[in-house]
Write a protein that holds these residues in place. Structure first.
Motif, PDB file in Angstrom:
ATOM      1  N   SER A 182       5.400  -2.159   6.519  1.00 35.20           N
ATOM      2  CA  SER A 182       4.818  -3.441   6.941  1.00 35.20           C
ATOM      3  C   SER A 182       3.319  -3.253   7.112  1.00 35.20           C
ATOM      4  O   SER A 182       2.815  -2.138   7.051  1.00 35.20           O
ATOM      5  CB  SER A 182       5.378  -3.854   8.302  1.00 35.20           C
ATOM      6  N   ALA A 183       2.642  -4.342   7.459  1.00 33.67           N
ATOM      7  CA  ALA A 183       1.232  -4.249   7.854  1.00 33.67           C
ATOM      8  C   ALA A 183       1.178  -3.692   9.275  1.00 33.67           C
ATOM      9  O   ALA A 183       2.167  -3.785  10.006  1.00 33.67           O
ATOM     10  CB  ALA A 183       0.616  -5.642   7.822  1.00 33.67           C
ATOM     11  N   LYS A 228      -1.439  -8.650  15.731  1.00 32.51           N
ATOM     12  CA  LYS A 228      -0.942  -8.080  14.471  1.00 32.51           C
ATOM     13  C   LYS A 228      -1.929  -8.367  13.340  1.00 32.51           C
ATOM     14  O   LYS A 228      -2.518  -9.457  13.300  1.00 32.51           O
ATOM     15  CB  LYS A 228       0.394  -8.748  14.081  1.00 32.51           C
ATOM     16  N   THR A 249      -1.283  -9.156  10.362  1.00 30.64           N
ATOM     17  CA  THR A 249      -0.858 -10.356   9.626  1.00 30.64           C
ATOM     18  C   THR A 249      -1.388 -11.617  10.307  1.00 30.64           C
ATOM     19  O   THR A 249      -1.856 -12.546   9.636  1.00 30.64           O
ATOM     20  CB  THR A 249       0.687 -10.411   9.548  1.00 30.64           C
ATOM     21  N   GLU A 282       0.049  -5.861   4.043  1.00 31.66           N
ATOM     22  CA  GLU A 282       0.975  -4.894   3.461  1.00 31.66           C
ATOM     23  C   GLU A 282       0.340  -4.216   2.243  1.00 31.66           C
ATOM     24  O   GLU A 282       0.474  -2.999   2.061  1.00 31.66           O
ATOM     25  CB  GLU A 282       2.277  -5.594   3.031  1.00 31.66           C
ATOM     26  N   PHE A 287       7.042  -7.587   2.130  1.00 34.94           N
ATOM     27  CA  PHE A 287       6.617  -8.947   2.480  1.00 34.94           C
ATOM     28  C   PHE A 287       6.208  -9.858   1.322  1.00 34.94           C
ATOM     29  O   PHE A 287       6.275 -11.061   1.428  1.00 34.94           O
ATOM     30  CB  PHE A 287       5.483  -8.847   3.504  1.00 34.94           C
ATOM     31  N   ARG A 312       8.071 -14.917   7.645  1.00 39.41           N
ATOM     32  CA  ARG A 312       7.607 -13.877   8.566  1.00 39.41           C
ATOM     33  C   ARG A 312       8.683 -12.806   8.795  1.00 39.41           C
ATOM     34  O   ARG A 312       9.869 -13.122   8.875  1.00 39.41           O
ATOM     35  CB  ARG A 312       7.193 -14.486   9.921  1.00 39.41           C
ATOM     36  N   GLY A 313       8.244 -11.584   8.882  1.00 38.50           N
ATOM     37  CA  GLY A 313       9.190 -10.478   9.051  1.00 38.50           C
ATOM     38  C   GLY A 313       9.821 -10.057   7.735  1.00 38.50           C
ATOM     39  O   GLY A 313      10.768  -9.268   7.698  1.00 38.50           O
ATOM     40  N   GLY A 314       9.272 -10.560   6.624  1.00 39.41           N
ATOM     41  CA  GLY A 314       9.915 -10.406   5.319  1.00 39.41           C
ATOM     42  C   GLY A 314       9.886  -9.016   4.701  1.00 39.41           C
ATOM     43  O   GLY A 314      10.509  -8.803   3.660  1.00 39.41           O
ATOM     44  N   SER A 315       9.219  -8.043   5.343  1.00 41.27           N
ATOM     45  CA  SER A 315       9.284  -6.687   4.779  1.00 41.27           C
ATOM     46  C   SER A 315      10.714  -6.166   4.823  1.00 41.27           C
ATOM     47  O   SER A 315      11.114  -5.349   3.989  1.00 41.27           O
ATOM     48  CB  SER A 315       8.368  -5.736   5.555  1.00 41.27           C
ATOM     49  N   ASP A 316      11.488  -6.660   5.785  1.00 43.07           N
ATOM     50  CA  ASP A 316      12.918  -6.312   5.830  1.00 43.07           C
ATOM     51  C   ASP A 316      13.612  -6.717   4.533  1.00 43.07           C
ATOM     52  O   ASP A 316      14.512  -6.029   4.052  1.00 43.07           O
ATOM     53  CB  ASP A 316      13.618  -7.099   6.953  1.00 43.07           C
TER      54      ASP A 316
HETATM   55  N1  ASP Z   1       3.663  -8.383   8.304  1.00 42.84           N
HETATM   56  C1  ASP Z   1       4.579  -9.471   8.118  1.00 42.84           C
HETATM   57  C2  ASP Z   1       4.792 -10.222   9.412  1.00 42.84           C
HETATM   58  O1  ASP Z   1       4.167  -9.919  10.404  1.00 42.84           O
HETATM   59  C3  ASP Z   1       5.860  -9.042   7.488  1.00 42.84           C
HETATM   60  C4  ASP Z   1       6.616  -7.980   8.233  1.00 42.84           C
HETATM   61  O2  ASP Z   1       6.080  -7.311   9.117  1.00 42.84           O
HETATM   62  O3  ASP Z   1       7.783  -7.787   7.914  1.00 42.84           O
HETATM   63  O4  ASP Z   1       5.561 -11.146   9.446  1.00 42.84           O
END
Ligand code: ASP
Length: 450
Positions: free
Chosen positions: A49-50, A60, A62, A127, A180, A194-198
């Motif tokens: 992730s970032a 963050k 992002t 990222e 991401f 958001r959170g898309g690195s998963d």
């Molecule tokens: N950096 C992005 C976010 O903060 C994606 C991630 O962390 O998964 O949503």
């Protein structure tokens, strides 16, 4: 004489290791990440992730990038916001003593954002740039996700992504694929939500058919319930994809919602691990588990629901009643969560978020009026302020005595159960209680089953 080795025995173990924002927030965190990766040669495909928050008061990367984009869109100088972003990266590179010149990459991103680049482009740079740092730290090959993660014209992941990833990651050694984001057919950068690195991690795991998808974060796995309600909540050792889905639906936030499907399709387990406590086993998310010793795996609850109870004598004999009732909700654009029914009653449970549109105007009066017209009920009762609690465990509806234990625990805690829905998934029992009873109800259920 050489003996033949059975094919199954030579199948090499390979893992995708995805590291979340806090795991990669600082140089010190990145050194932990390096040690984890180098401890296991199977950890060959790395999805970072970032940088997330280094301290709780930090922002963050992002979020800073979204801020920068808003300035760029108005053609205002990026000023301190950009300094904050670039200093974070440059400090990490310096502290890790990496032979990596980020200046041109940072300058390119800045120029594009200043010229009004899209929010997706701006956010993805967290990222994209950090991936280069992680690759340099590991001596791994960097792959720009824009070249391998493809979205189709309607914004969905294009199936060709899997081939693209498999081709690019065919060689030996380690690969870093930033999470991401990807690109659309015309080359524009697009992110997952958001959170898309998963999701990227799961897609890479599917494409490469790895043995395990490790998702490294800052907790030692999924807890049985919300630690703000039950501070001593235990971690779950093993949970199925479907059970996790039920828990996440009710508010337990562990993984991005879309991250389960790509791995589930291939039966690849997900292991949630803690970068700060790498010896903890974490939680294994698997296709099947032996529920014998642990009927209930988790309990999750959320406030903010309204129940609309509709009563009509002989409703059960009236063909089309249910359709006409639900049609009212469709016409006002409200999706429903549950529809528990009795002989002469049908209830519709909706999330309060669905009921308010355009600010604070509630759609409830409109719904009640339309129900009167559509099904001519004997009575309608609107019950606001409800909380729903899902007690989750595969096959628990069939395990003799489970429901009895659940309801007597609630009765002992003097919680009035306003609604029950066993659902057809056989994965959970959902109860509705007033919002004020939510915490006490969760604690009572946890103490009964933990
Ligand atoms: N950096 C992005 C976010 O903060 C994606 C991630 O962390 O998964 O949503």
């Amino acid at each position: 004489m050489a003996t033949a080795v059975p094919a199954a025995a030579v199948r090499t173990t390979t893992k995708v290791a995805k590291f979340g924002g806090t795991s990669v927030a600082t140089a010190a965190q990145l050194l932990k990440v390096k040690a984890i990766i180098e401890a296991d040669p199977a950890r060959r495909f790395i999805v970072p992730s970032a940088p997330g928050k280094a301290t709780s008061s930090d922002t963050k990367i992002t979020d800073l990038l979204y801020l920068a984009q808003q300035l760029g869109a108005k053609r205002q100088p990026l000023g301190q916001v950009w300094d904050g972003i670039s200093n974070r990266f440059l400090t990490i590179v310096k502290e890790l003593k990496l032979d990596l010149d980020l200046a041109p990459t940072l300058a390119e991103a800045r120029a594009k954002i200043e010229a009004g680049a899209s929010a997706d482009y701006a956010a993805s740079r967290g990222e994209a740039i950090h991936g280069r740092v992680v690759a340099a730290l590991l001596g791994a090959q960097y792959i720009d996700a824009a070249e391998v993660v493809a979205f189709d014209r309607s914004g969905r992941l294009d199936a060709k992504t899997f081939d693209l990833i498999a081709k690019r990651c065919a060689g030996p050694g380690r690969f870093v694929i930033p999470g991401f984001y990807g690109a659309t057919p015309n080359g524009e950068i697009k992110t997952f939500s958001r959170g898309g690195s998963d999701v990227t991690g799961a897609v890479v795991a599917n494409a490469l058919g790895v043995t395990l998808y490790e998702n490294w974060t800052d907790v030692s796995g999924v807890l049985m319930t919300d630690p703000r309600v039950v501070p001593e909540a235990k971690p779950i050792l093993e949970i199925t994809y479907r059970e996790l889905r039920e828990l996440s639906y009710m508010g337990a936030s562990v993984l991005h919602e879309e991250a389960v499907f790509p791995v589930r399709d291939k039966g690849i387990p997900i292991n949630i691990r803690n970068t700060n406590k790498p010896d903890d086993a974490g939680t294994m998310i698997v296709a099947e588990r032996d529920a014998g010793h642990q009927v209930v795996v988790g309990i999750a609850g959320t406030k903010g629901f309204t129940v609309i109870n509709v009563e009509k004598a002989l409703m059960n004999a009236e063909v089309g009643f249910g359709r006409r009732l639900l049609d009212v909700f469709e016409r006002v654009g409200v999706s429903f969560e549950h529809t528990p029914t009795g002989i002469d009653t049908m209830s519709v449970v909706v999330s309060d978020k669905q009921l308010t549109s355009n600010g604070n105007v509630s759609k409830i009066d409109q719904i009640v009026e339309d129900i009167q017209g559509a099904v001519k009920p004997d009575a309608i009762k609107v019950v606001p302020g409800m909380a729903l609690i899902a007690t989750v465990g595969q096959g628990m509806n069939h395990a003799i005595g489970t429901a009895a234990r659940l309801f007597s625990a609630l009765a002992k805690a003097r919680v009035n159960v306003r609604m029950i829905d066993q659902g057809s998934s056989e994965q959970n029992i959902i109860v509705g209680v007033t919002e004020g009873d939510l915490a006490i109800a969760i604690r009572a259920i946890y103490n009964e089953f933990a």
